[in-house]
Design a protein around this motif. Structure first.
Motif, PDB file in Angstrom:
ATOM      1  N   ARG A 205       0.859  -1.184   0.000  1.00 47.67           N
ATOM      2  CA  ARG A 205       0.000   0.000   0.000  1.00 47.67           C
ATOM      3  C   ARG A 205       0.897   1.237   0.000  1.00 47.67           C
ATOM      4  N   PRO A 206       0.334   2.422  -0.259  1.00 45.96           N
ATOM      5  CA  PRO A 206       1.146   3.646  -0.228  1.00 45.96           C
ATOM      6  C   PRO A 206       1.842   3.874   1.115  1.00 45.96           C
ATOM      7  N   ASP A 207       1.247   3.399   2.228  1.00 46.37           N
ATOM      8  CA  ASP A 207       1.901   3.578   3.531  1.00 46.37           C
ATOM      9  C   ASP A 207       2.952   2.502   3.802  1.00 46.37           C
ATOM     10  N   THR A 208       3.252   1.685   2.811  1.00 45.90           N
ATOM     11  CA  THR A 208       4.242   0.599   2.782  1.00 45.90           C
ATOM     12  C   THR A 208       3.828  -0.668   3.529  1.00 45.90           C
ATOM     13  N   THR A 209       2.621  -0.726   4.092  1.00 40.31           N
ATOM     14  CA  THR A 209       2.165  -1.995   4.639  1.00 40.31           C
ATOM     15  C   THR A 209       1.811  -2.923   3.478  1.00 40.31           C
ATOM     16  N   ALA A 210       1.876  -4.192   3.720  1.00 37.36           N
ATOM     17  CA  ALA A 210       1.625  -5.160   2.643  1.00 37.36           C
ATOM     18  C   ALA A 210       0.149  -5.489   2.513  1.00 37.36           C
ATOM     19  N   VAL A 211      -0.331  -5.489   1.277  1.00 38.35           N
ATOM     20  CA  VAL A 211      -1.653  -6.037   0.972  1.00 38.35           C
ATOM     21  C   VAL A 211      -1.515  -7.558   1.047  1.00 38.35           C
ATOM     22  N   TRP A 212      -0.449  -8.072   0.447  1.00 38.66           N
ATOM     23  CA  TRP A 212      -0.066  -9.471   0.540  1.00 38.66           C
ATOM     24  C   TRP A 212       1.423  -9.600   0.274  1.00 38.66           C
ATOM     25  N   ALA A 213       2.014 -10.664   0.792  1.00 40.65           N
ATOM     26  CA  ALA A 213       3.456 -10.869   0.622  1.00 40.65           C
ATOM     27  C   ALA A 213       3.799 -12.356   0.761  1.00 40.65           C
ATOM     28  N   PRO A 214       3.367 -13.180  -0.185  1.00 41.13           N
ATOM     29  CA  PRO A 214       3.642 -14.615  -0.045  1.00 41.13           C
ATOM     30  C   PRO A 214       5.077 -14.975  -0.395  1.00 41.13           C
ATOM     31  N   ASN A 215       5.572 -15.989   0.290  1.00 41.74           N
ATOM     32  CA  ASN A 215       6.819 -16.603  -0.131  1.00 41.74           C
ATOM     33  C   ASN A 215       6.486 -17.524  -1.298  1.00 41.74           C
ATOM     34  N   CYS A 216       7.447 -17.704  -2.185  1.00 39.87           N
ATOM     35  CA  CYS A 216       7.190 -18.467  -3.408  1.00 39.87           C
ATOM     36  C   CYS A 216       7.572 -19.938  -3.311  1.00 39.87           C
ATOM     37  N   ASN A 217       8.088 -20.371  -2.160  1.00 35.76           N
ATOM     38  CA  ASN A 217       8.454 -21.764  -1.954  1.00 35.76           C
ATOM     39  C   ASN A 217       9.642 -22.188  -2.808  1.00 35.76           C
ATOM     40  N   VAL A 218      10.504 -21.230  -3.171  1.00 33.94           N
ATOM     41  CA  VAL A 218      11.763 -21.530  -3.848  1.00 33.94           C
ATOM     42  C   VAL A 218      12.883 -20.786  -3.122  1.00 33.94           C
ATOM     43  N   PHE A 219      14.094 -21.315  -3.264  1.00 31.11           N
ATOM     44  CA  PHE A 219      15.221 -20.820  -2.486  1.00 31.11           C
ATOM     45  C   PHE A 219      16.438 -20.613  -3.379  1.00 31.11           C
ATOM     46  N   LEU A 220      17.267 -19.644  -2.999  1.00 38.42           N
ATOM     47  CA  LEU A 220      18.532 -19.368  -3.686  1.00 38.42           C
ATOM     48  C   LEU A 220      19.673 -19.465  -2.675  1.00 38.42           C
ATOM     49  N   CYS A 221      20.810 -19.979  -3.120  1.00 40.66           N
ATOM     50  CA  CYS A 221      22.004 -19.975  -2.275  1.00 40.66           C
ATOM     51  C   CYS A 221      22.523 -18.535  -2.209  1.00 40.66           C
ATOM     52  N   ASN A 222      23.460 -18.271  -1.321  1.00 44.89           N
ATOM     53  CA  ASN A 222      24.009 -16.922  -1.194  1.00 44.89           C
ATOM     54  C   ASN A 222      24.632 -16.440  -2.496  1.00 44.89           C
ATOM     55  N   GLU A 223      25.371 -17.329  -3.169  1.00 46.35           N
ATOM     56  CA  GLU A 223      26.043 -16.944  -4.418  1.00 46.35           C
ATOM     57  C   GLU A 223      25.039 -16.465  -5.465  1.00 46.35           C
ATOM     58  N   HIS A 224      23.976 -17.231  -5.687  1.00 46.61           N
ATOM     59  CA  HIS A 224      23.002 -16.852  -6.706  1.00 46.61           C
ATOM     60  C   HIS A 224      22.130 -15.683  -6.253  1.00 46.61           C
ATOM     61  N   ALA A 225      21.864 -15.564  -4.970  1.00 45.88           N
ATOM     62  CA  ALA A 225      21.078 -14.434  -4.464  1.00 45.88           C
ATOM     63  C   ALA A 225      21.848 -13.124  -4.610  1.00 45.88           C
ATOM     64  N   GLU A 226      23.155 -13.177  -4.406  1.00 46.48           N
ATOM     65  CA  GLU A 226      23.971 -11.961  -4.417  1.00 46.48           C
ATOM     66  C   GLU A 226      24.531 -11.619  -5.793  1.00 46.48           C
ATOM     67  N   SER A 227      24.448 -12.557  -6.751  1.00 43.22           N
ATOM     68  CA  SER A 227      25.017 -12.273  -8.076  1.00 43.22           C
ATOM     69  C   SER A 227      24.004 -11.644  -9.022  1.00 43.22           C
ATOM     70  N   GLY A 228      22.719 -11.674  -8.651  1.00 45.82           N
ATOM     71  CA  GLY A 228      21.687 -11.033  -9.464  1.00 45.82           C
ATOM     72  C   GLY A 228      20.865 -12.030 -10.257  1.00 45.82           C
ATOM     73  N   CYS A 229      19.669 -11.612 -10.623  1.00 47.06           N
ATOM     74  CA  CYS A 229      18.739 -12.451 -11.381  1.00 47.06           C
ATOM     75  C   CYS A 229      17.937 -11.553 -12.313  1.00 47.06           C
ATOM     76  N   ARG A 230      17.449 -12.120 -13.371  1.00 47.06           N
ATOM     77  CA  ARG A 230      16.450 -11.463 -14.204  1.00 47.06           C
ATOM     78  C   ARG A 230      15.133 -12.143 -13.885  1.00 47.06           C
ATOM     79  N   ILE A 231      14.162 -11.367 -13.465  1.00 47.58           N
ATOM     80  CA  ILE A 231      12.876 -11.918 -13.049  1.00 47.58           C
ATOM     81  C   ILE A 231      11.787 -11.345 -13.934  1.00 47.58           C
ATOM     82  N   ASP A 232      11.007 -12.220 -14.544  1.00 53.17           N
ATOM     83  CA  ASP A 232       9.872 -11.811 -15.371  1.00 53.17           C
ATOM     84  C   ASP A 232       8.609 -12.019 -14.556  1.00 53.17           C
TER      85      ASP A 232
END
Length: 83
Positions: free
Chosen positions: A23-50
């Motif tokens: 929302r404009p006040d920065t509270t979440a309308v929703w915020a689900p986890n996607c049930n997928v995980f990244l290691c530190n290397e892949h999380a910190e090296s960047g991703c392209r997300i569509d």
């Protein structure tokens, strides 16, 4: 601990991927986890997300995550908690 979603990666995925609608006040309308995980290397090296949004009128957020080059998709359904 979960395995990193990147094919061929031998590392544990300590970083969980999620998506949030704020929302404009920065509270979440929703915020689900996607049930997928990244290691530190892949999380910190960047991703392209569509992101493709398909409207639904069922009170749920459905996330589908796939990795480029893989036929498999990981889905998760989360109910929206209304105020």
């Amino acid at each position: 601990m979960e395995k990193c979603i990147i094919p061929g990666c031998p590392h544990e995925g300590g970083n969980q991927l999620g998506i949030r609608c704020r929302r404009p006040d920065t509270t979440a309308v929703w915020a689900p986890n996607c049930n997928v995980f990244l290691c530190n290397e892949h999380a910190e090296s960047g991703c392209r997300i569509d992101i493709r949004i398909t409207p639904a009128n069922d009170g749920k957020i459905t996330t589908n995550v796939s990795v480029s080059g893989c036929d498999e998709s990981i889905s998760r359904v989360t109910m929206i908690r209304r105020k």
